[in-house]
Scaffold this motif. Structure first.
Motif, PDB file in Angstrom:
ATOM      1  N   SER A 173     116.395  11.351  67.819  1.00  0.00           N
ATOM      2  CA  SER A 173     117.650  11.052  68.518  1.00  0.00           C
ATOM      3  C   SER A 173     118.147   9.665  68.142  1.00  0.00           C
ATOM      4  O   SER A 173     117.389   8.692  68.148  1.00  0.00           O
ATOM      5  N   ARG A 174     119.427   9.597  67.841  1.00  0.00           N
ATOM      6  CA  ARG A 174     120.058   8.309  67.563  1.00  0.00           C
ATOM      7  C   ARG A 174     120.553   7.745  68.890  1.00  0.00           C
ATOM      8  O   ARG A 174     121.555   8.207  69.438  1.00  0.00           O
ATOM      9  N   GLN A 175     119.879   6.740  69.376  1.00  0.00           N
ATOM     10  CA  GLN A 175     120.172   6.247  70.718  1.00  0.00           C
ATOM     11  C   GLN A 175     121.181   5.115  70.729  1.00  0.00           C
ATOM     12  O   GLN A 175     121.799   4.857  71.757  1.00  0.00           O
ATOM     13  N   ALA A 176     121.355   4.420  69.617  1.00  0.00           N
ATOM     14  CA  ALA A 176     122.341   3.350  69.539  1.00  0.00           C
ATOM     15  C   ALA A 176     122.923   3.320  68.135  1.00  0.00           C
ATOM     16  O   ALA A 176     122.177   3.306  67.150  1.00  0.00           O
ATOM     17  N   VAL A 177     124.255   3.314  68.073  1.00  0.00           N
ATOM     18  CA  VAL A 177     124.935   3.281  66.774  1.00  0.00           C
ATOM     19  C   VAL A 177     126.036   2.233  66.826  1.00  0.00           C
ATOM     20  O   VAL A 177     126.528   1.869  67.899  1.00  0.00           O
ATOM     21  N   GLU A 178     126.425   1.767  65.639  1.00  0.00           N
ATOM     22  CA  GLU A 178     127.524   0.804  65.528  1.00  0.00           C
ATOM     23  C   GLU A 178     128.622   1.421  64.682  1.00  0.00           C
ATOM     24  O   GLU A 178     128.365   1.963  63.600  1.00  0.00           O
ATOM     25  N   VAL A 179     129.840   1.311  65.193  1.00  0.00           N
ATOM     26  CA  VAL A 179     131.004   1.934  64.541  1.00  0.00           C
ATOM     27  C   VAL A 179     132.030   0.840  64.247  1.00  0.00           C
ATOM     28  O   VAL A 179     132.273  -0.030  65.095  1.00  0.00           O
ATOM     29  N   VAL A 180     132.630   0.900  63.093  1.00  0.00           N
ATOM     30  CA  VAL A 180     133.717  -0.012  62.744  1.00  0.00           C
ATOM     31  C   VAL A 180     135.037   0.657  63.099  1.00  0.00           C
ATOM     32  O   VAL A 180     135.284   1.811  62.729  1.00  0.00           O
ATOM     33  N   ALA A 181     135.880  -0.051  63.854  1.00  0.00           N
ATOM     34  CA  ALA A 181     137.177   0.480  64.264  1.00  0.00           C
ATOM     35  C   ALA A 181     138.244  -0.548  63.924  1.00  0.00           C
ATOM     36  O   ALA A 181     138.457  -1.515  64.659  1.00  0.00           O
ATOM     37  N   GLY A 182     138.920  -0.366  62.791  1.00  0.00           N
ATOM     38  CA  GLY A 182     139.938  -1.308  62.359  1.00  0.00           C
ATOM     39  C   GLY A 182     139.320  -2.665  62.104  1.00  0.00           C
ATOM     40  O   GLY A 182     138.332  -2.802  61.384  1.00  0.00           O
ATOM     41  N   ALA A 183     139.906  -3.689  62.732  1.00  0.00           N
ATOM     42  CA  ALA A 183     139.375  -5.031  62.594  1.00  0.00           C
ATOM     43  C   ALA A 183     138.273  -5.324  63.613  1.00  0.00           C
ATOM     44  O   ALA A 183     137.683  -6.417  63.588  1.00  0.00           O
ATOM     45  N   GLY A 184     137.976  -4.363  64.480  1.00  0.00           N
ATOM     46  CA  GLY A 184     136.954  -4.561  65.501  1.00  0.00           C
ATOM     47  C   GLY A 184     135.746  -3.680  65.270  1.00  0.00           C
ATOM     48  O   GLY A 184     135.622  -3.006  64.242  1.00  0.00           O
ATOM     49  N   GLN A 185     134.860  -3.687  66.206  1.00  0.00           N
ATOM     50  CA  GLN A 185     133.647  -2.887  66.090  1.00  0.00           C
ATOM     51  C   GLN A 185     133.200  -2.435  67.473  1.00  0.00           C
ATOM     52  O   GLN A 185     133.545  -3.035  68.490  1.00  0.00           O
ATOM     53  N   ALA A 186     132.416  -1.365  67.496  1.00  0.00           N
ATOM     54  CA  ALA A 186     131.927  -0.795  68.746  1.00  0.00           C
ATOM     55  C   ALA A 186     130.463  -0.442  68.579  1.00  0.00           C
ATOM     56  O   ALA A 186     130.057   0.114  67.548  1.00  0.00           O
ATOM     57  N   VAL A 187     129.664  -0.757  69.593  1.00  0.00           N
ATOM     58  CA  VAL A 187     128.263  -0.356  69.659  1.00  0.00           C
ATOM     59  C   VAL A 187     128.139   0.634  70.805  1.00  0.00           C
ATOM     60  O   VAL A 187     128.549   0.341  71.938  1.00  0.00           O
ATOM     61  N   LEU A 188     127.595   1.800  70.514  1.00  0.00           N
ATOM     62  CA  LEU A 188     127.470   2.865  71.491  1.00  0.00           C
ATOM     63  C   LEU A 188     125.991   3.125  71.760  1.00  0.00           C
ATOM     64  O   LEU A 188     125.200   3.288  70.824  1.00  0.00           O
ATOM     65  N   VAL A 189     125.613   3.169  73.020  1.00  0.00           N
ATOM     66  CA  VAL A 189     124.230   3.391  73.435  1.00  0.00           C
ATOM     67  C   VAL A 189     124.195   4.615  74.329  1.00  0.00           C
ATOM     68  O   VAL A 189     124.960   4.704  75.304  1.00  0.00           O
ATOM     69  N   ALA A 190     123.340   5.582  74.010  1.00  0.00           N
ATOM     70  CA  ALA A 190     123.285   6.844  74.755  1.00  0.00           C
ATOM     71  C   ALA A 190     122.398   6.733  75.988  1.00  0.00           C
ATOM     72  O   ALA A 190     121.643   7.660  76.305  1.00  0.00           O
ATOM     73  N   ASP A 191     122.450   5.593  76.686  1.00  0.00           N
ATOM     74  CA  ASP A 191     121.577   5.404  77.841  1.00  0.00           C
ATOM     75  C   ASP A 191     122.141   4.277  78.690  1.00  0.00           C
ATOM     76  O   ASP A 191     122.553   3.233  78.163  1.00  0.00           O
ATOM     77  N   ALA A 192     122.185   4.486  80.017  1.00  0.00           N
ATOM     78  CA  ALA A 192     122.632   3.433  80.936  1.00  0.00           C
ATOM     79  C   ALA A 192     121.459   2.723  81.593  1.00  0.00           C
ATOM     80  O   ALA A 192     121.585   1.588  82.053  1.00  0.00           O
TER      81      ALA A 192
END
Length: 379
Positions: A173-192
């Motif tokens: 399972s990929r629990q944390a990924v980083e995505v590039v969005a335009g000039a910004g970036q997003a880190v997504l974590v599948a857990d609170a």
């Protein structure tokens, strides 16, 4: 006679009713708090196990400019890092579009939760439901630094349409990924869980959050989005009491105040009226008592009581003072009379039915003796 505090049954019953009502209210609030816990998870205003107050204070102690954001993000929002823990469904599609525009213009976002909400959809990312809901360890992927492991509460996995980089993996399972969005970036974590007060100290969670937030913020402000938890503005003090789980504490304070008011408000009992008893000569008292005992056929008991009273009188300091005022002959005569009376009294008290006249005569002689020694017998 001095007045004393008086607290009637009515006040006690009222206090019991107030205590029962407050106990019921506290129990009801605890149940309501349990029901709200799922929607409150991730709020920096919540200090229970599901809140993120500890993470908020940790980042602030590390020198980051952290603050809660209680208005929807827009393109005019100052660029920085937007942290969203357990986003839920409070953000609509329009709000997600405005947030995505803000990210693409240079902002950064860190989202943690088993559902990423509309903003996750805008980033073309979704979370696959977990197959295991238990504490486990997500390890850093190859090439990711620093090498920090994260304790997560499930094996949920993130899938992204487009270019991304895997940060943490738990098994397959990929629990944390980083995505590039335009000039910004997003880190997504599948857990609170990793961000909550209960989970921030597990494994390397605290260090991972500090390092990731510092990297994404890059010296800019860090804002925790609270509109997804129902806060459209900074909560007022009454809202903290009613919505943040402090109602039981307030109810206990009300109970303490009620008890204090009850104690302070107790009225003084009215003082007793002065005694109307008139002192009578000992002979009259003895005659009255003899009559009462005669009616109850308790002559022996009457003799015993009168004997005890005579002996107690003889031992009083006032009797000793009276004897000291006599000459030696008088003292000797009084002592002999006292011994005779005591002997006769013990004899009468030892009989089953000593006779009314005998008891009455002995009591009268004892009273006369007392009067001859003590005067008017007003001790």
């Amino acid at each position: 006679m001095k007045a004393t505090r008086e607290r009637g049954w009515l006040g006690i019953a009222g206090l019991a009713v107030v205590a029962a009502a407050l106990a019921w209210g506290a129990a009801r609030e605890f149940r309501a708090r349990e029901a709200r816990r799922v929607t409150d998870r991730g709020s920096v205003f919540a200090s229970d196990a599901s809140g993120t107050r500890a993470l908020f204070l940790l980042l602030k102690s590390e020198g980051l400019a952290v603050s809660p954001l209680t208005r929807p993000p827009s393109a005019a929002l100052e660029k920085g890092l937007l942290v969203i823990v357990d986003p839920g469904t409070e953000m609509d599609a329009k709000g997600a579009a405005r947030a995505l525009e803000w990210i693409e213009e240079g902002g950064a976002v860190l989202i943690a939760g088993e559902t990423l909400g509309p903003l996750g959809d805008a980033l073309d990312a979704e979370v696959e439901p977990p197959t295991v809901r238990e504490l486990g360890l997500a390890l850093p992927s190859a090439g990711v630094t620093p090498r920090l492991a994260m304790a997560t509460g499930s094996d949920a996995s993130i899938t992204v349409l487009g270019m991304d980089r895997t940060l943490l993996e738990r098994g397959k399972s990929r629990q944390a990924v980083e995505v590039v969005a335009g000039a910004g970036q997003a880190v997504l974590v599948a857990d609170a869980f990793c961000a909550t007060n209960a989970g921030i100290d597990a494994a390397d969670n605290a260090a991972w959050w500090v390092e990731t937030c510092r990297r994404l913020a890059a010296g800019r402000p860090v804002m925790f989005l609270e509109t997804v938890h129902g806060f459209a503005r900074e909560p007022s003090i009454p809202e903290y009491l009613s919505d943040r789980g402090l109602v039981p504490l307030a109810l206990q304070a009300v109970l303490v105040v009620a008890v204090a008011l009850w104690v302070a408000g107790s009225r003084k009992a009215p003082p007793l009226a002065p005694s109307t008893l008139v002192r009578r000569p000992a002979a009259e008292y003895a005659a009255t008592m003899a009559q009462l005992y005669r009616q109850g056929r308790s002559e022996a008991h009457a003799a015993a009581v009168a004997l005890a009273e005579l002996a107690a009188w003889w031992r009083r300091p006032s009797s000793a003072r009276a004897l000291a005022r006599m000459d030696k002959a008088g003292r000797d005569a009084a002592a002999n009379t006292m011994a005779t009376l005591e002997a006769e009294g013990r004899g009468l008290a030892g009989l089953a039915r000593p006779g009314v006249d005998a008891v009455h005569g002995w009591v009268a002689r004892a009273a006369a003796f007392r009067r001859s020694v003590s005067g008017d017998d007003r001790e």
